[in-house]
Design a protein around this motif. Structure first.
Motif, PDB file in Angstrom:
ATOM      1  N   ALA A  88       9.855  10.935  -6.350  1.00  0.00           N
ATOM      2  CA  ALA A  88      10.475  10.063  -7.352  1.00  0.00           C
ATOM      3  C   ALA A  88       9.812   8.696  -7.427  1.00  0.00           C
ATOM      4  O   ALA A  88       9.997   7.978  -8.412  1.00  0.00           O
ATOM      5  CB  ALA A  88      11.961   9.904  -7.048  1.00  0.00           C
ATOM      6  N   CYS A  89       9.061   8.333  -6.381  1.00  0.00           N
ATOM      7  CA  CYS A  89       8.464   6.994  -6.312  1.00  0.00           C
ATOM      8  C   CYS A  89       7.026   6.986  -6.801  1.00  0.00           C
ATOM      9  O   CYS A  89       6.360   8.022  -6.896  1.00  0.00           O
ATOM     10  CB  CYS A  89       8.522   6.471  -4.871  1.00  0.00           C
ATOM     11  SG  CYS A  89      10.197   6.069  -4.315  1.00  0.00           S
ATOM     12  N   TRP A  90       6.543   5.803  -7.065  1.00  0.00           N
ATOM     13  CA  TRP A  90       5.169   5.612  -7.543  1.00  0.00           C
ATOM     14  C   TRP A  90       4.138   5.838  -6.451  1.00  0.00           C
ATOM     15  O   TRP A  90       3.103   6.465  -6.649  1.00  0.00           O
ATOM     16  CB  TRP A  90       5.037   4.190  -8.111  1.00  0.00           C
ATOM     17  CG  TRP A  90       3.637   3.720  -8.311  1.00  0.00           C
ATOM     18  CD1 TRP A  90       2.720   4.211  -9.197  1.00  0.00           C
ATOM     19  CD2 TRP A  90       2.982   2.650  -7.619  1.00  0.00           C
ATOM     20  NE1 TRP A  90       1.534   3.525  -9.097  1.00  0.00           N
ATOM     21  CE2 TRP A  90       1.672   2.552  -8.130  1.00  0.00           C
ATOM     22  CE3 TRP A  90       3.384   1.762  -6.601  1.00  0.00           C
ATOM     23  CZ2 TRP A  90       0.752   1.608  -7.677  1.00  0.00           C
ATOM     24  CZ3 TRP A  90       2.476   0.816  -6.159  1.00  0.00           C
ATOM     25  CH2 TRP A  90       1.182   0.752  -6.690  1.00  0.00           C
ATOM     26  N   GLU A  91       4.403   5.309  -5.253  1.00  0.00           N
ATOM     27  CA  GLU A  91       3.436   5.359  -4.157  1.00  0.00           C
ATOM     28  C   GLU A  91       4.181   5.426  -2.836  1.00  0.00           C
ATOM     29  O   GLU A  91       5.314   4.962  -2.733  1.00  0.00           O
ATOM     30  CB  GLU A  91       2.546   4.118  -4.205  1.00  0.00           C
ATOM     31  CG  GLU A  91       1.381   4.105  -3.231  1.00  0.00           C
ATOM     32  CD  GLU A  91       0.417   5.261  -3.428  1.00  0.00           C
ATOM     33  OE1 GLU A  91       0.700   6.340  -2.849  1.00  0.00           O
ATOM     34  OE2 GLU A  91      -0.590   5.099  -4.128  1.00  0.00           O
ATOM     35  N   ASN A  92       3.542   6.023  -1.829  1.00  0.00           N
ATOM     36  CA  ASN A  92       4.173   6.077  -0.505  1.00  0.00           C
ATOM     37  C   ASN A  92       3.123   5.965   0.586  1.00  0.00           C
ATOM     38  O   ASN A  92       1.975   6.351   0.412  1.00  0.00           O
ATOM     39  CB  ASN A  92       4.991   7.356  -0.339  1.00  0.00           C
ATOM     40  CG  ASN A  92       4.118   8.593  -0.255  1.00  0.00           C
ATOM     41  OD1 ASN A  92       3.732   9.028   0.829  1.00  0.00           O
ATOM     42  ND2 ASN A  92       3.777   9.163  -1.415  1.00  0.00           N
ATOM     43  N   ARG A  93       3.552   5.414   1.704  1.00  0.00           N
ATOM     44  CA  ARG A  93       2.738   5.301   2.907  1.00  0.00           C
ATOM     45  C   ARG A  93       3.659   5.484   4.116  1.00  0.00           C
ATOM     46  O   ARG A  93       4.876   5.582   3.973  1.00  0.00           O
ATOM     47  CB  ARG A  93       2.063   3.919   3.002  1.00  0.00           C
ATOM     48  CG  ARG A  93       0.993   3.661   1.969  1.00  0.00           C
ATOM     49  CD  ARG A  93      -0.271   4.476   2.239  1.00  0.00           C
ATOM     50  NE  ARG A  93      -1.346   4.102   1.334  1.00  0.00           N
ATOM     51  CZ  ARG A  93      -1.509   4.587   0.112  1.00  0.00           C
ATOM     52  NH1 ARG A  93      -0.631   5.457  -0.359  1.00  0.00           N
ATOM     53  NH2 ARG A  93      -2.526   4.207  -0.641  1.00  0.00           N
ATOM     54  N   ALA A  94       3.084   5.491   5.313  1.00  0.00           N
ATOM     55  CA  ALA A  94       3.860   5.523   6.538  1.00  0.00           C
ATOM     56  C   ALA A  94       3.457   4.331   7.391  1.00  0.00           C
ATOM     57  O   ALA A  94       2.739   4.465   8.372  1.00  0.00           O
ATOM     58  CB  ALA A  94       3.655   6.833   7.287  1.00  0.00           C
ATOM     59  N   PHE A  95       3.893   3.148   6.979  1.00  0.00           N
ATOM     60  CA  PHE A  95       3.592   1.942   7.748  1.00  0.00           C
ATOM     61  C   PHE A  95       4.338   1.944   9.082  1.00  0.00           C
ATOM     62  O   PHE A  95       3.833   1.489  10.087  1.00  0.00           O
ATOM     63  CB  PHE A  95       3.958   0.686   6.948  1.00  0.00           C
ATOM     64  CG  PHE A  95       3.112   0.494   5.721  1.00  0.00           C
ATOM     65  CD1 PHE A  95       1.764   0.232   5.826  1.00  0.00           C
ATOM     66  CD2 PHE A  95       3.672   0.582   4.458  1.00  0.00           C
ATOM     67  CE1 PHE A  95       0.977   0.050   4.697  1.00  0.00           C
ATOM     68  CE2 PHE A  95       2.902   0.402   3.321  1.00  0.00           C
ATOM     69  CZ  PHE A  95       1.548   0.141   3.436  1.00  0.00           C
ATOM     70  N   GLY A  96       5.561   2.475   9.075  1.00  0.00           N
ATOM     71  CA  GLY A  96       6.294   2.707  10.301  1.00  0.00           C
ATOM     72  C   GLY A  96       6.948   1.495  10.926  1.00  0.00           C
ATOM     73  O   GLY A  96       6.594   0.349  10.665  1.00  0.00           O
ATOM     74  N   ASP A  97       7.967   1.781  11.738  1.00  0.00           N
ATOM     75  CA  ASP A  97       8.593   0.815  12.628  1.00  0.00           C
ATOM     76  C   ASP A  97       8.993  -0.470  11.892  1.00  0.00           C
ATOM     77  O   ASP A  97       9.374  -0.444  10.729  1.00  0.00           O
ATOM     78  CB  ASP A  97       7.695   0.540  13.822  1.00  0.00           C
ATOM     79  CG  ASP A  97       7.399   1.788  14.639  1.00  0.00           C
ATOM     80  OD1 ASP A  97       8.306   2.624  14.780  1.00  0.00           O
ATOM     81  OD2 ASP A  97       6.265   1.953  15.123  1.00  0.00           O
ATOM     82  N   PHE A  98       8.953  -1.604  12.596  1.00  0.00           N
ATOM     83  CA  PHE A  98       9.349  -2.895  12.025  1.00  0.00           C
ATOM     84  C   PHE A  98       8.533  -3.254  10.800  1.00  0.00           C
ATOM     85  O   PHE A  98       9.023  -3.912   9.872  1.00  0.00           O
ATOM     86  CB  PHE A  98       9.165  -4.010  13.074  1.00  0.00           C
ATOM     87  CG  PHE A  98       7.733  -4.445  13.205  1.00  0.00           C
ATOM     88  CD1 PHE A  98       7.249  -5.536  12.497  1.00  0.00           C
ATOM     89  CD2 PHE A  98       6.845  -3.728  14.001  1.00  0.00           C
ATOM     90  CE1 PHE A  98       5.910  -5.912  12.582  1.00  0.00           C
ATOM     91  CE2 PHE A  98       5.519  -4.101  14.102  1.00  0.00           C
ATOM     92  CZ  PHE A  98       5.039  -5.185  13.392  1.00  0.00           C
ATOM     93  N   TRP A  99       7.251  -2.855  10.795  1.00  0.00           N
ATOM     94  CA  TRP A  99       6.289  -3.315   9.783  1.00  0.00           C
ATOM     95  C   TRP A  99       6.764  -3.000   8.375  1.00  0.00           C
ATOM     96  O   TRP A  99       6.700  -3.833   7.467  1.00  0.00           O
ATOM     97  CB  TRP A  99       4.935  -2.679  10.078  1.00  0.00           C
ATOM     98  CG  TRP A  99       3.778  -3.074   9.213  1.00  0.00           C
ATOM     99  CD1 TRP A  99       2.972  -2.223   8.509  1.00  0.00           C
ATOM    100  CD2 TRP A  99       3.254  -4.385   8.987  1.00  0.00           C
ATOM    101  NE1 TRP A  99       1.988  -2.931   7.867  1.00  0.00           N
ATOM    102  CE2 TRP A  99       2.136  -4.251   8.142  1.00  0.00           C
ATOM    103  CE3 TRP A  99       3.634  -5.656   9.413  1.00  0.00           C
ATOM    104  CZ2 TRP A  99       1.400  -5.355   7.711  1.00  0.00           C
ATOM    105  CZ3 TRP A  99       2.887  -6.746   8.987  1.00  0.00           C
ATOM    106  CH2 TRP A  99       1.797  -6.593   8.151  1.00  0.00           C
TER     107      TRP A  99
END
Length: 261
Positions: A181-192
């Motif tokens: 459903a979203c434009w873009e995704n990443r896995a930055f993870g954790d607090f970041w």
């Protein structure tokens, strides 16, 4: 005790933690063990938490403490300092600079002060209820932060942590629905990923499983930046075991996508 005084103390605690973590980051003699859940813990984790506990015992002897490494209990009707000495220990172990010390003061069950200090990045984020959210850059420049104005999932930037956690703790298919459903995704993870939401760089951060110390500081920073924090059912409580940070505008739409099934 004023929130300003507590925030000042939290920032001093973060200074203390940074001195320890900088000295141990990429150290050749770093000692590593495993906890019962097989997650790693280093001598830096325990040294940071012990240093913070020592200073809190001097400065706030009547306050409770809950820490990832030394335990404790969050007092629901009192003041509790909630500490994650190194959030992102796997990155710390591999020499990656994306890790931070997370410090929160929870009063009567609600996070009211939060500091996230990423020593290897030279970055820090902090907030106190009613005082807004702030960050400092590596050159020491300080600025207020706020969430994005993106109001449609189709234009949204989404992040998560380890994708496998969705299979075990929530629903992989539900998370992938949100991805689609979203434009873009990443896995930055954790607090970041959560502080990136708070400063408007991304719009959504979702985690299928968290502990209180992972997100207590996150909650107050995101909310003071104008965003919204909840678990995956929409409850605004950092103790419920999952997390969704957003700019607020996208929160309900994201929750709709994340419903299991």
């Amino acid at each position: 005790m004023s929130s300003a005084a507590d925030l000042d103390l939290a920032r001093r605690l973060a200074d203390l933690a940074d001195a320890v973590t900088r000295a141990r980051f990429r150290a050749h003699d770093l000692h590593v063990t495993s906890k019962p859940d097989r997650t790693p813990v280093t001598d830096a984790d325990t040294a940071v938490e012990d240093a913070i506990r020592t200073l809190l015992a001097q400065e706030r002897p009547d306050d409770a403490i809950l820490g990832e490494e030394r335990g404790g209990t969050e007092a629901t009707n009192a003041r509790t300092w909630v500490i994650d000495p190194i959030d992102g220990t796997k990155n710390f172990l591999r020499g990656l600079p994306i890790w931070a010390t997370l410090i929160a003061l929870v009063v009567d069950g609600t996070p009211q002060v939060g500091v996230i200090s990423a020593a290897a990045l030279g970055r820090r984020w902090w907030a106190a209820t009613g005082h807004g959210a702030w960050t400092s850059e590596a050159d020491g420049t300080q600025r207020p932060i706020s969430v994005s104005g993106v109001d449609e999932l189709g234009n949204a930037y989404l992040s998560t942590t380890h994708l496998g956690s969705w299979t075990e703790h929530h629903s992989r298919s539900a998370y992938l629905r949100l991805v689609d459903a979203c434009w873009e995704n990443r896995a930055f993870g954790d607090f970041w990923q959560h502080v990136l939401v708070a400063e408007g760089a991304i719009d959504l951060a979702a985690e299928a499983v968290v502990n209180a110390w992972d997100v207590a500081a996150v909650q107050v920073i995101v909310e003071e930046a104008g965003g919204r924090f909840s678990d995956l059912t929409g409850a605004g409580d950092h103790t419920l075991g999952s997390a969704l940070s957003s700019n607020g505008l996208l929160h309900e739409s994201a929750l709709d996508q994340l419903r299991s099934g």
